[in-house]
Design a protein around this motif. Structure first.
Motif, PDB file in Angstrom:
ATOM      1  N   TYR A  88       0.852  -1.181   0.000  1.00 53.71           N
ATOM      2  CA  TYR A  88       0.000   0.000   0.000  1.00 53.71           C
ATOM      3  C   TYR A  88       0.888   1.232   0.000  1.00 53.71           C
ATOM      4  CZ  TYR A  88      -3.421  -3.401   1.619  1.00 53.71           C
ATOM      5  OH  TYR A  88      -4.224  -4.499   1.737  1.00 53.71           O
ATOM      6  N   HIS A 133      -1.219   7.484   0.147  1.00 57.51           N
ATOM      7  CA  HIS A 133      -2.651   7.361  -0.132  1.00 57.51           C
ATOM      8  C   HIS A 133      -3.320   6.351   0.784  1.00 57.51           C
ATOM      9  CE1 HIS A 133      -1.938   9.744  -3.678  1.00 57.51           C
ATOM     10  NE2 HIS A 133      -0.974   8.920  -4.016  1.00 57.51           N
ATOM     11  N   THR A 134      -2.754   6.109   1.940  1.00 60.06           N
ATOM     12  CA  THR A 134      -3.268   5.087   2.842  1.00 60.06           C
ATOM     13  C   THR A 134      -3.835   5.723   4.101  1.00 60.06           C
ATOM     14  OG1 THR A 134      -1.640   3.494   2.064  1.00 60.06           O
ATOM     15  CG2 THR A 134      -2.629   3.051   4.189  1.00 60.06           C
ATOM     16  N   THR A 135      -4.986   5.230   4.508  1.00 57.67           N
ATOM     17  CA  THR A 135      -5.537   5.585   5.811  1.00 57.67           C
ATOM     18  C   THR A 135      -5.676   4.304   6.619  1.00 57.67           C
ATOM     19  OG1 THR A 135      -7.808   5.389   5.036  1.00 57.67           O
ATOM     20  CG2 THR A 135      -6.808   7.574   4.938  1.00 57.67           C
ATOM     21  N   ARG A 155      -7.722  -1.717  10.012  1.00 53.89           N
ATOM     22  CA  ARG A 155      -8.358  -1.507   8.710  1.00 53.89           C
ATOM     23  C   ARG A 155      -7.500  -0.536   7.917  1.00 53.89           C
ATOM     24  NH1 ARG A 155     -14.330  -0.826   6.863  1.00 53.89           N
ATOM     25  NH2 ARG A 155     -13.980   0.298   4.942  1.00 53.89           N
ATOM     26  N   ILE A 156      -7.060  -0.978   6.742  1.00 55.24           N
ATOM     27  CA  ILE A 156      -6.238  -0.151   5.862  1.00 55.24           C
ATOM     28  C   ILE A 156      -7.036   0.132   4.599  1.00 55.24           C
ATOM     29  CG2 ILE A 156      -4.147  -0.035   4.470  1.00 55.24           C
ATOM     30  CD1 ILE A 156      -2.780  -1.778   6.469  1.00 55.24           C
ATOM     31  N   SER A 157      -7.145   1.404   4.263  1.00 53.85           N
ATOM     32  CA  SER A 157      -7.811   1.807   3.025  1.00 53.85           C
ATOM     33  C   SER A 157      -6.802   2.545   2.164  1.00 53.85           C
ATOM     34  CB  SER A 157      -9.003   2.718   3.319  1.00 53.85           C
ATOM     35  OG  SER A 157      -9.989   2.020   4.022  1.00 53.85           O
ATOM     36  N   ALA A 158      -6.706   2.121   0.930  1.00 54.14           N
ATOM     37  CA  ALA A 158      -5.831   2.767  -0.042  1.00 54.14           C
ATOM     38  C   ALA A 158      -6.543   2.759  -1.386  1.00 54.14           C
ATOM     39  CB  ALA A 158      -4.496   2.030  -0.144  1.00 54.14           C
ATOM     40  N   HIS A 189      -7.847  -0.519  -2.847  1.00 51.08           N
ATOM     41  CA  HIS A 189      -7.938  -1.522  -1.781  1.00 51.08           C
ATOM     42  C   HIS A 189      -8.694  -0.933  -0.603  1.00 51.08           C
ATOM     43  CE1 HIS A 189      -4.962  -3.803  -3.966  1.00 51.08           C
ATOM     44  NE2 HIS A 189      -4.165  -2.751  -3.968  1.00 51.08           N
ATOM     45  N   SER A 190      -9.966  -0.694  -0.780  1.00 47.71           N
ATOM     46  CA  SER A 190     -10.709  -0.068   0.309  1.00 47.71           C
ATOM     47  C   SER A 190     -11.089  -1.105   1.354  1.00 47.71           C
ATOM     48  CB  SER A 190     -11.963   0.614  -0.226  1.00 47.71           C
ATOM     49  OG  SER A 190     -12.816  -0.339  -0.805  1.00 47.71           O
ATOM     50  N   GLY A 191     -10.775  -0.813   2.577  1.00 48.63           N
ATOM     51  CA  GLY A 191     -11.231  -1.629   3.684  1.00 48.63           C
ATOM     52  C   GLY A 191     -10.527  -2.943   3.894  1.00 48.63           C
ATOM     53  N   ALA A 192      -9.272  -3.069   3.514  1.00 52.36           N
ATOM     54  CA  ALA A 192      -8.535  -4.303   3.798  1.00 52.36           C
ATOM     55  C   ALA A 192      -8.323  -4.390   5.308  1.00 52.36           C
ATOM     56  CB  ALA A 192      -7.197  -4.301   3.076  1.00 52.36           C
TER      57      ALA A 192
END
Length: 134
Positions: free
Chosen positions: A25, A29-31, A86-89, A92-95
């Protein structure tokens, strides 16, 4: 590759990417966020077990009540020791990464620290976080 902020052999966080066994990721651009769903489920299970003992306690044998108490305590221990990251990029939303709370919290802190440095600034080898301009 960037400066390594966290690496436990499975997950790693550098100044540029978050790496899992299956994906990379881009950190810019990662939350990320922590979820405690296992703890909430354990609390609900324990409340249900306690209500069962209060309502049906006169119908349950002592060893059945003890077994229910042990299962509720085990659920609380398991719920407290498991956390979800929870990683969102982009793309890849909501991994979600499920693991021990200590590992997941350390991974989250590394992502938070890497994001707070300011990723638009290139890191020079040997440069420390404190050396970066405000």
């Amino acid at each position: 590759m960037g400066r390594i902020l966290y690496d436990d052999g499975i997950y790693s966080v550098t100044s540029a990417i978050v790496s899992t066994p299956h994906r990379f990721y881009p950190l810019a651009h990662t939350t990320a966020g922590l979820r405690r769903d296992p703890l909430w489920a354990a609390l609900a299970f324990t409340a249900l077990g306690a209500a069962s003992v209060v309502i049906y306690g006169d119908l349950l044998h002592v060893h059945e009540q003890l077994a229910l108490a042990v299962f509720c305590a085990g659920a609380l221990v398991a719920g407290r020791s498991v956390t979800i990251l929870r990683i969102s990029a982009i793309g890849h939303s909501g991994a979600m990464i499920v693991g021990r709370s200590s590992r997941i919290r350390a991974l989250y802190r590394a992502i938070r620290d890497a994001r707070s440095v300011g990723l638009e600034l290139p890191l020079v080898p040997g440069q420390q976080i404190n050396d970066l301009p405000e």
